[in-house]
Motif scaffolding. Sequence first.
Motif, PDB file in Angstrom:
ATOM      1  N   UNK A   1       0.811  -1.213   0.000  1.00  0.00           N
ATOM      2  CA  UNK A   1       0.000   0.000   0.000  1.00  0.00           C
ATOM      3  C   UNK A   1       0.852   1.274   0.000  1.00  0.00           C
ATOM      4  N   UNK A   2       1.934   1.277   0.756  1.00  0.00           N
ATOM      5  CA  UNK A   2       2.781   2.475   0.805  1.00  0.00           C
ATOM      6  C   UNK A   2       3.411   2.754  -0.555  1.00  0.00           C
ATOM      7  N   UNK A   3       3.870   1.703  -1.208  1.00  0.00           N
ATOM      8  CA  UNK A   3       4.467   1.866  -2.542  1.00  0.00           C
ATOM      9  C   UNK A   3       3.431   2.399  -3.522  1.00  0.00           C
ATOM     10  N   UNK A   4       2.214   1.866  -3.457  1.00  0.00           N
ATOM     11  CA  UNK A   4       1.170   2.319  -4.378  1.00  0.00           C
ATOM     12  C   UNK A   4       0.769   3.764  -4.092  1.00  0.00           C
ATOM     13  N   UNK A   5       0.712   4.132  -2.818  1.00  0.00           N
ATOM     14  CA  UNK A   5       0.384   5.520  -2.475  1.00  0.00           C
ATOM     15  C   UNK A   5       1.425   6.462  -3.073  1.00  0.00           C
ATOM     16  N   UNK A   6       2.687   6.093  -2.931  1.00  0.00           N
ATOM     17  CA  UNK A   6       3.760   6.918  -3.491  1.00  0.00           C
ATOM     18  C   UNK A   6       3.693   6.953  -5.018  1.00  0.00           C
ATOM     19  N   UNK A   7       3.356   5.807  -5.630  1.00  0.00           N
ATOM     20  CA  UNK A   7       3.297   5.753  -7.087  1.00  0.00           C
ATOM     21  C   UNK A   7       2.165   6.616  -7.637  1.00  0.00           C
ATOM     22  N   UNK A   8       1.012   6.545  -7.037  1.00  0.00           N
ATOM     23  CA  UNK A   8      -0.108   7.355  -7.510  1.00  0.00           C
ATOM     24  C   UNK A   8       0.146   8.839  -7.245  1.00  0.00           C
ATOM     25  N   UNK A   9       0.822   9.144  -6.149  1.00  0.00           N
ATOM     26  CA  UNK A   9       1.190  10.538  -5.884  1.00  0.00           C
ATOM     27  C   UNK A   9       2.127  11.050  -6.969  1.00  0.00           C
TER      28      UNK A   9
END
Length: 274
Positions: free
Chosen positions: A171-179
């Motif tokens: 989830x943290x990686x995806x949050x950073x990626x979408x940001x």
Amino acid sequence: MANIQSLDPSASPLDYYGWELRRQREAHGLKQHQLGEIIFCTGSLIGQIETTKKIPTRDFSERVDAALGTDGVFSRLMGLVLRSQLPTWFQPYADMEARAAYISTFQAQLVYGLLQTEGYARALVGVDHPNRVDEMTAARLDRQRVLGRENPPALWIVLSEAALLQEVGGRDVMHEQLARLLAFRNDPWVQIQVLPFTVGQHTAMMGSFNLLRFDDDPDLFYVESYDQSHMTANPSVIKERSVGYARLQATALSPEDSATLIARVMEERYGDQS
């Protein structure tokens, strides 16, 4: 284990880099630990790079150039070294991508490589290449340097909604990626559209593909499978896929509505849920 004495500098860009680093170091009368002290790293790292056990970085190369007065030799080699870490079948496309004036891509499952974060890229590479994560991730991220050029390519991405929902790296990686995707909202050369599930069937159901345009060369169509790629300048293919891509653009959400959807998924699916 590689022996620097037996390295063939013509074998690969990485072999040449290691061979030349040792040659230049010894020409300056320096031991590995002495060069390491000058450029603020360990002698062990110098040895690993000289024996191709470790991939150098651009920062390392710039410090070596400054310390040994090599006039940018190692910095210039870095592009070749990193490019050589890409899969062999992918390298011809990477060469064309770096020269393109306009890149159009439809991505059915993943974020396009030019916009991937390090965490996202590492997670993808680690699935099939767990022993080469560092070097292959560095090579992938190095492709992104084209976006920082004085005259960058125009990049238009149509991204399936699936790419937002497929959790890569946690989830943290995806949050950073979408940001990171949202960070391009005001970039004049990057446009991102999301193709929502609600459109149903569409012209790219067969999968991801890219179209490259050049200032002085014919357009190229590119598609890849698990271990190979296909690239063609066939006019009929270019015409068909260009029309298909235009239909995708017309069907997808606007860049503004796409950003709204990306932000919502980022917070609702990958945000802090404590």
